[in-house]
Design a protein around this motif. Sequence first.
Motif, PDB file in Angstrom:
ATOM      1  N   GLU A 118      76.534  24.169  31.137  1.00 24.49           N
ATOM      2  CA  GLU A 118      75.946  25.445  31.650  1.00 24.49           C
ATOM      3  C   GLU A 118      74.468  24.946  32.623  1.00 24.49           C
ATOM      4  O   GLU A 118      73.967  25.449  33.442  1.00 24.49           O
ATOM      5  CB  GLU A 118      75.431  26.440  30.542  1.00 24.49           C
ATOM      6  CG  GLU A 118      75.416  27.850  31.189  1.00 24.49           C
ATOM      7  CD  GLU A 118      74.903  28.624  29.806  1.00 24.49           C
ATOM      8  OE1 GLU A 118      74.489  29.971  30.059  1.00 24.49           O
ATOM      9  OE2 GLU A 118      74.979  28.099  28.691  1.00 24.49           O
ATOM     10  N   MET A 119      73.747  24.117  31.933  1.00 26.41           N
ATOM     11  CA  MET A 119      72.453  23.575  32.434  1.00 26.41           C
ATOM     12  C   MET A 119      72.772  22.671  33.603  1.00 26.41           C
ATOM     13  O   MET A 119      72.109  23.169  34.682  1.00 26.41           O
ATOM     14  CB  MET A 119      71.777  22.834  31.539  1.00 26.41           C
ATOM     15  CG  MET A 119      71.274  23.330  30.146  1.00 26.41           C
ATOM     16  SD  MET A 119      70.161  24.450  30.197  1.00 26.41           S
ATOM     17  CE  MET A 119      70.190  25.646  28.896  1.00 26.41           C
ATOM     18  N   LEU A 120      73.687  21.945  33.473  1.00 28.02           N
ATOM     19  CA  LEU A 120      74.003  21.237  34.805  1.00 28.02           C
ATOM     20  C   LEU A 120      74.527  21.999  35.978  1.00 28.02           C
ATOM     21  O   LEU A 120      74.140  21.832  37.102  1.00 28.02           O
ATOM     22  CB  LEU A 120      75.014  20.125  34.430  1.00 28.02           C
ATOM     23  CG  LEU A 120      74.395  18.967  33.586  1.00 28.02           C
ATOM     24  CD1 LEU A 120      75.634  17.959  32.730  1.00 28.02           C
ATOM     25  CD2 LEU A 120      73.149  18.102  33.974  1.00 28.02           C
ATOM     26  N   ASP A 121      75.257  23.081  35.712  1.00 25.59           N
ATOM     27  CA  ASP A 121      75.740  23.837  36.695  1.00 25.59           C
ATOM     28  C   ASP A 121      74.578  24.714  37.208  1.00 25.59           C
ATOM     29  O   ASP A 121      74.536  24.838  38.634  1.00 25.59           O
ATOM     30  CB  ASP A 121      76.796  24.879  35.891  1.00 25.59           C
ATOM     31  CG  ASP A 121      78.206  24.186  35.702  1.00 25.59           C
ATOM     32  OD1 ASP A 121      78.562  23.015  35.923  1.00 25.59           O
ATOM     33  OD2 ASP A 121      78.904  24.832  34.905  1.00 25.59           O
ATOM     34  N   TYR A 122      73.726  25.045  36.489  1.00 26.78           N
ATOM     35  CA  TYR A 122      72.691  25.660  36.887  1.00 26.78           C
ATOM     36  C   TYR A 122      71.751  24.922  37.822  1.00 26.78           C
ATOM     37  O   TYR A 122      71.341  25.687  38.987  1.00 26.78           O
ATOM     38  CB  TYR A 122      71.785  26.354  35.811  1.00 26.78           C
ATOM     39  CG  TYR A 122      70.587  27.075  36.161  1.00 26.78           C
ATOM     40  CD1 TYR A 122      70.482  28.299  36.693  1.00 26.78           C
ATOM     41  CD2 TYR A 122      69.141  26.284  36.162  1.00 26.78           C
ATOM     42  CE1 TYR A 122      69.550  28.875  36.906  1.00 26.78           C
ATOM     43  CE2 TYR A 122      68.193  27.141  36.815  1.00 26.78           C
ATOM     44  CZ  TYR A 122      68.111  28.429  37.047  1.00 26.78           C
ATOM     45  OH  TYR A 122      67.031  28.860  37.472  1.00 26.78           O
TER      46      TYR A 122
END
Lengths: 599, 190
Positions: free
Chosen positions: B115-119
């Motif tokens: 989720e962090m990397l997608d953001y």
Amino acid sequence: MGNEAIALGALAAGVNLVCGYPGTPSTEVLETVARRRGENTYVEWSVNEKVAMELAGGAAYSGARALVTMKQMGLNVASDPLMCLEYIGVKGGLVVLVADDPGPISSQTEQDTRTFAAFSKVPLLDPSSAEEAYSMVQEAFELSEKYGTPVFLRPTTRVSHGYASVSVKDPEEYAVHPVEGFVKDSRWVIFPKLSFANHRKIEERNAALQDVFSASPLNRTEPEDPLLSGLRRGVAAGGFSYTYVMEARRKLGALRVLKVSTPFPFPEKLAVEFLSGLDEVLCVEELDPYIERELVYICGKYGLKTRILGKMTGHMPRSGENSRDGVTAALAAFMHLPVPHEEADNPPPLPVRPPVLCAGCPHRASFYAVKQAMKGRKTIFCGDIGCYTLGNAMPLDMVDTCLCMGAGLGIAQAVNHLENDRSCFAFVGDSTFFASALPGVVNAVYNQAEFTLVVLDNSTTAMTGHQPHPGTGRTMMGDVVEKVSIESVLRGIGVTAVETVDPLNHALAVETVRKIADLPGVKAVIFRSPCVALFRAPAQAAVDPGKCIGCKKCIREIGCPALSFRDGKAVIDPAQCNGCTLCAQLCPVGAISGGEPHA
Amino acid sequence: MRKSIILCGVGGQGTVLASRLISSAAMARRIPVLSAETIGMAQRGGSVFSHLRMGEDLYSPMIARGEADLIIGFEPGEAVRQLPFLAPEGQMIVSSRPVMPVTAALSDTGYRAEEMLDYLASRVSRLTVVDAEAALAAVRSPKVLNLILLGAAQRCGALGLEAKDLKEAVRRLIPEKFHALNFRALEYTP
């Protein structure tokens, strides 16, 4: 590093004796001296700041140049000798390095050593950068000798722990300061009559220093851009905040700036020149509204109409550390320019990361042993200052009070006098034991208190980066010496029940605490196991996923950062695990193996 | 040339050493450096950062929002935390591996690195994600993530330093017995 620059500056000034007590953000000054000193410099970690200040005073009496180092909390401990030293005066230069900690980042208070300087009447230099700190420490020795007074050098965290490219002298260029030796003289014996006479001289000297500092290049003004229209505005700043102001000024337009590097004695004449013709001045500083108060006073004294804005008027935050963005926004608002607004964005929720005890830290095992031993009992666990303050975190939750170094002993005693049915514990680290717990133990034994002293002995001063202390058997001069035994000290004071145990042997640790806690009077458990950051066990533990039943007892009970839960099983991060085996000892199904055995 | 670099991660991941290596390498090339880092209690598993600026006419080592030319994220969540500091055209190097806080393990409130990397991917055009598990396995040590990220940052050009500058800095700052491992980490490419 700013602290290294200070150390090299002191060495360049030919400092003869350097002593102090570790405390973030001051510690690296003395460590650098120890690493880089020549044979003419004596260096030691003293047992606490009061003793260090007294050594530094003795050195200065003898005509030596002395540097004493501490954090702002340590200045409280050293304040008794320092307050008196100011009245006695010095012969050799005495520089008192006190690092302040706006934030606070690693301290109990946001006290301001500038205010302490005004209270103690000791002149203070306030560097904005490592480079300034390097030259200021050398000037501080000159000032100290010329005016016969201790001089404060006060960096803050960002100066002490900031790195910069600084040109320094080579060792061949260092000054050599010959030590005259102690000369007997009544001037070294403080009496009310002497204090009265010296007090008058101190006030006269500090009034004169205001003029000296007004003319000194240490303090300066930067001119405003004549094209700025509207009200005439200026900024007064000191310390690290000056760098924020100068960065913001590039963006917003050149306001007139007063840089105050000698907050005490305050450069009054320079300030009057700065204020003349200005309609408004914003004071940008951290901790106390020190410059702001001085300017308000000067406006009153000289009948100036300038409005002085800052912390007291709500234009700057009253507590905490300043920041580039915060200062830029405050200056923009002050100049009635549009304040840069932040674009709203919605990042996913971020993890909260309170600091925790390291994986494998013996303190975790010690706290857990006491917790297990005293389960279901009415207790108070008085904590102290050090890594082990982190024993307060969930799930250990073993710090009910924390005040200042050594205070847990006094608190435990008082609670016991008032509530006899409560089992009272005071936890103290090994360095803290020597620094500030001894009077508390004597007090408890003599005054018939009842509590259990728990000494968490990891054989180092861990939180500040592993400094030696009297229990380690090493000195900063590089000598291996006889250790001062914590057990012998306690027995010598009259504590008869003193048991030493390895906290990583969980069953034995619990049994020892149970036994000792039920004895009357003052008794002690010494948990001895070295700091994992110094002595890493070669082995690492691992979870057998076939055996793990996913009960989470290991995670729930001890809160080790190497342990996490993935796909219904406990997992150990090999990058963090130090093989202490505490988790293996409490696993109900024996699913964890490896590590260094402590049975 | 002025450069503003932020290194961020979790205490114990080696951000301080990485920052010192960059400083030392830049200073050896006579580039003035200012930096500031987290030392003390927060080092014990807390969020940590180093601000590092190089070039002429700088007053403060601290970096303003939207000013960083490069962010080296040792941990995806921490990279997100520092993202407001990244300049619009700034570069980011980030490790794929999350470090879960103890509190997350206790209460099942862990977060997903993806989720962090997608953001980050949706916000940062010049993003390099380093597969930490693969990299650490390849260099055969769990403890040199900092040098792996530093090498990646150097190769993307955002440090303004050459590979040999960093190697010399390693020689100056790190004990000799670890040189081979650290060189391997610096030179690692997937």
